[in-house]
Motif scaffolding. Structure first.
Motif, mmCIF file in Angstrom:
data_model
loop_
_atom_site.group_PDB
_atom_site.id
_atom_site.type_symbol
_atom_site.label_atom_id
_atom_site.label_comp_id
_atom_site.label_asym_id
_atom_site.label_seq_id
_atom_site.Cartn_x
_atom_site.Cartn_y
_atom_site.Cartn_z
ATOM 1 N N GLY A 297 -6.418 1.675 -3.609
ATOM 2 C CA GLY A 297 -6.770 0.243 -3.638
ATOM 3 C C GLY A 297 -6.153 -0.527 -4.800
ATOM 4 O O GLY A 297 -5.437 -1.515 -4.591
ATOM 5 N N VAL B 176 -5.707 6.850 1.881
ATOM 6 C CA VAL B 176 -5.567 5.388 1.969
ATOM 7 C C VAL B 176 -6.823 4.743 2.567
ATOM 8 O O VAL B 176 -7.134 3.594 2.309
ATOM 9 N N GLY B 177 -7.551 5.500 3.340
ATOM 10 C CA GLY B 177 -8.667 4.944 4.113
ATOM 11 C C GLY B 177 -9.738 4.278 3.273
ATOM 12 O O GLY B 177 -10.051 4.707 2.160
ATOM 13 N N ALA C 267 -4.023 7.669 6.528
ATOM 14 C CA ALA C 267 -4.191 6.213 6.705
ATOM 15 C C ALA C 267 -4.686 5.973 8.116
ATOM 16 O O ALA C 267 -3.965 5.488 8.987
ATOM 17 N N THR D 81 -2.392 -1.045 -4.523
ATOM 18 C CA THR D 81 -1.942 -2.049 -3.546
ATOM 19 C C THR D 81 -1.797 -3.400 -4.237
ATOM 20 O O THR D 81 -0.798 -4.111 -4.067
ATOM 21 N N LEU E 4 -4.172 18.114 15.281
ATOM 22 C CA LEU E 4 -3.960 17.479 13.974
ATOM 23 C C LEU E 4 -4.276 18.406 12.780
ATOM 24 O O LEU E 4 -3.477 18.467 11.834
ATOM 25 N N HIS F 122 -0.739 10.571 14.701
ATOM 26 C CA HIS F 122 -1.467 9.363 15.127
ATOM 27 C C HIS F 122 -2.574 9.747 16.103
ATOM 28 O O HIS F 122 -2.852 10.945 16.288
ATOM 29 N N GLY G 99 -8.466 5.195 8.910
ATOM 30 C CA GLY G 99 -9.600 4.277 9.062
ATOM 31 C C GLY G 99 -10.775 4.959 9.746
ATOM 32 O O GLY G 99 -11.558 4.315 10.431
ATOM 33 N N THR H 60 0.828 -1.217 0.000
ATOM 34 C CA THR H 60 0.000 0.000 0.000
ATOM 35 C C THR H 60 0.862 1.268 0.000
ATOM 36 O O THR H 60 0.674 2.142 -0.858
HETATM 37 P P1 NAD Z 1 -4.694 0.804 11.722
HETATM 38 O O1 NAD Z 1 -6.001 0.772 12.451
HETATM 39 O O2 NAD Z 1 -3.710 -0.261 11.965
HETATM 40 O O3 NAD Z 1 -3.992 2.206 11.989
HETATM 41 C C1 NAD Z 1 -4.716 3.399 12.038
HETATM 42 C C2 NAD Z 1 -3.805 4.509 12.513
HETATM 43 O O4 NAD Z 1 -4.565 5.701 12.599
HETATM 44 C C3 NAD Z 1 -3.198 4.263 13.882
HETATM 45 O O5 NAD Z 1 -1.800 4.397 13.798
HETATM 46 C C4 NAD Z 1 -3.803 5.330 14.796
HETATM 47 O O6 NAD Z 1 -2.836 5.886 15.695
HETATM 48 C C5 NAD Z 1 -4.253 6.390 13.799
HETATM 49 N N1 NAD Z 1 -5.454 7.070 14.273
HETATM 50 C C6 NAD Z 1 -6.588 6.523 14.731
HETATM 51 N N2 NAD Z 1 -7.467 7.488 15.090
HETATM 52 C C7 NAD Z 1 -6.876 8.661 14.833
HETATM 53 C C8 NAD Z 1 -7.263 10.001 14.975
HETATM 54 N N3 NAD Z 1 -8.467 10.337 15.469
HETATM 55 N N4 NAD Z 1 -6.395 10.966 14.622
HETATM 56 C C9 NAD Z 1 -5.179 10.648 14.112
HETATM 57 N N5 NAD Z 1 -4.749 9.388 13.948
HETATM 58 C C10 NAD Z 1 -5.588 8.398 14.301
HETATM 59 O O7 NAD Z 1 -5.103 0.887 10.188
HETATM 60 P P2 NAD Z 1 -4.223 0.641 8.856
HETATM 61 O O8 NAD Z 1 -4.096 -0.831 8.622
HETATM 62 O O9 NAD Z 1 -3.008 1.493 8.858
HETATM 63 O O10 NAD Z 1 -5.258 1.196 7.778
HETATM 64 C C11 NAD Z 1 -5.672 2.546 7.785
HETATM 65 C C12 NAD Z 1 -6.810 2.711 6.787
HETATM 66 O O11 NAD Z 1 -6.311 2.390 5.500
HETATM 67 C C13 NAD Z 1 -8.003 1.788 6.995
HETATM 68 O O12 NAD Z 1 -9.170 2.466 6.573
HETATM 69 C C14 NAD Z 1 -7.741 0.632 6.057
HETATM 70 O O13 NAD Z 1 -8.929 -0.016 5.644
HETATM 71 C C15 NAD Z 1 -7.105 1.365 4.915
HETATM 72 N N6 NAD Z 1 -6.220 0.516 4.097
HETATM 73 C C16 NAD Z 1 -6.395 0.602 2.764
HETATM 74 C C17 NAD Z 1 -5.581 -0.130 1.927
HETATM 75 C C18 NAD Z 1 -5.779 -0.003 0.456
HETATM 76 O O14 NAD Z 1 -5.284 -0.816 -0.289
HETATM 77 N N7 NAD Z 1 -6.454 1.045 -0.011
HETATM 78 C C19 NAD Z 1 -4.595 -0.971 2.447
HETATM 79 C C20 NAD Z 1 -4.401 -1.010 3.816
HETATM 80 C C21 NAD Z 1 -5.233 -0.244 4.647
#
Ligand code: NAD
Length: 294
Positions: free
Chosen positions: A274, A233-234, A212, A277, A199, A193, A214, A145
């Motif tokens: 997506g 990324v989300g 990234a 990736t 932020l 984070h 979620g 990704t």
């Molecule tokens: P994760 O849950 O492991 O990590 C999320 C990160 O966001 C954490 O480090 C956390 O500290 C931070 N976070 C949470 N709430 C926050 C806030 N209010 N303010 C600031 N930071 C905050 O998730 P991940 O695996 O890194 O994935 C992130 C997103 O990317 C998800 O939506 C996932 O579905 C998406 N994703 C998409 C792909 C793709 O191919 N498009 C691939 C991987 C992940």
């Protein structure tokens, strides 16, 4: 008005290039790259991802060795299967679709994969190589990704050196490797984070903003600096009421309608990160194959 970065198109170009390369590799070695795809159980989202990855792999000429396993498989049994694949000559890449059921320790499983066959780039050795290598070397196995995000940034043909990059998220899968990649492109990188204070103000200083998190549409238009490049990324599923009917919708971490008014370039969800990736998974498998012949 901002440029919409077409992840589908950039991914297709990368896949077309890989397809040609695999034809040449087959002529030279009389073998094509092989990717073992392991899915444990039937999590709906995992089935969708595995299907898409398998289809794309076959399209570019990669052989897929499919292992769809029962959700009650023990950790020991899964480790045995991976050890067998580690020694199988027609397998160059091993992908274990995450998440795994709770009774299986994900890190044990990722550690078991032969680092030379680590299609996702999650093995500690590859994480270390990514960290210590001076450049984003063509032969590294890099988490798909964030590498896809970098590939999209590079497609814009801008000089990344010295740019302020903010990565929101510090996961091992996206945030941390993304920051490593940008650092090696000589960006000045901030990782934000869940415990980061103020932020919006930090994001406002970003020439390049990678979200990234979620959390659906957490990044609003007024968080984005005028002219910034925004990579979303989300993947978040939300429910909307349309004419009294509840509909499901996929949205990113960025409010796209607001973001596109501020950014010079922005990725959509879906159709942005997506597809990249998946294309980068195929890139890793092909690199793992080529590394065999060095
Ligand atoms: P994760 O849950 O492991 O990590 C999320 C990160 O966001 C954490 O480090 C956390 O500290 C931070 N976070 C949470 N709430 C926050 C806030 N209010 N303010 C600031 N930071 C905050 O998730 P991940 O695996 O890194 O994935 C992130 C997103 O990317 C998800 O939506 C996932 O579905 C998406 N994703 C998409 C792909 C793709 O191919 N498009 C691939 C991987 C992940």
């Amino acid at each position: 008005m901002s440029k919409i970065i077409d992840g589908k198109l950039i991914a297709q170009n990368l896949k077309d290039r890989l397809k040609k390369e695999i034809i040449e590799l087959n002529k030279k070695h009389n073998q094509v790259p092989g990717l073992a795809v392991i899915q444990v159980g039937n999590v709906a989202a995992s089935s969708v991802y595995v299907k898409a990855k398998t289809k794309s792999a076959l399209e570019v000429g990669i052989e897929v060795i499919d292992h769809h396993l029962d959700e009650n498989i023990s950790e020991k049994e899964l480790i045995e299967i991976i050890k067998k694949l580690n020694n199988q000559d027609n397998v160059n890449g091993i992908l274990v679709q995450l998440p795994l059921p709770n009774h299986i320790n994900e890190q044990f499983i990722l550690d078991t994969i032969n680092p030379n066959k680590d299609a996702d780039g999650f093995h500690p050795l590859n994480v270390g190589n990514l960290s210590i290598s001076a450049t984003n070397d063509e032969n590294l196995l890099i988490p798909c990704t964030p590498y896809g995000c970098l590939h999209m940034l590079k497609s814009l043909d801008i000089d990344l050196k010295g740019k302020n990059a903010v990565v929101i998220g510090r996961s091992n899968i996206v945030g941390k490797p993304m920051a490593q990649l940008l650092l090696k492109e000589s960006c000045t990188v901030t990782i934000a984070h869940s415990k980061t204070r103020d932020l919006p103000n930090i994001c406002n200083k970003a020439d390049i903003l990678i979200a990234a998190v979620g959390k659906a549409e957490i990044v609003r238009g007024d968080w984005i600096k005028e002219g910034a490049i925004v990579i979303d990324v989300g993947i978040n599923r939300i429910q909307l009421k349309v004419n009294g009917e509840t509909k499901n919708k996929l949205v990113g971490d960025v409010n796209f309608d607001e973001g596109k008014l501020k950014a010079s370039a922005i990725t959509p969800v879906p159709g942005g990160v997506g597809p990249m990736t998946i294309a980068c998974l195929l890139r890793n498998t092909t690199i793992a194959f080529k590394n065999n012949f060095k």
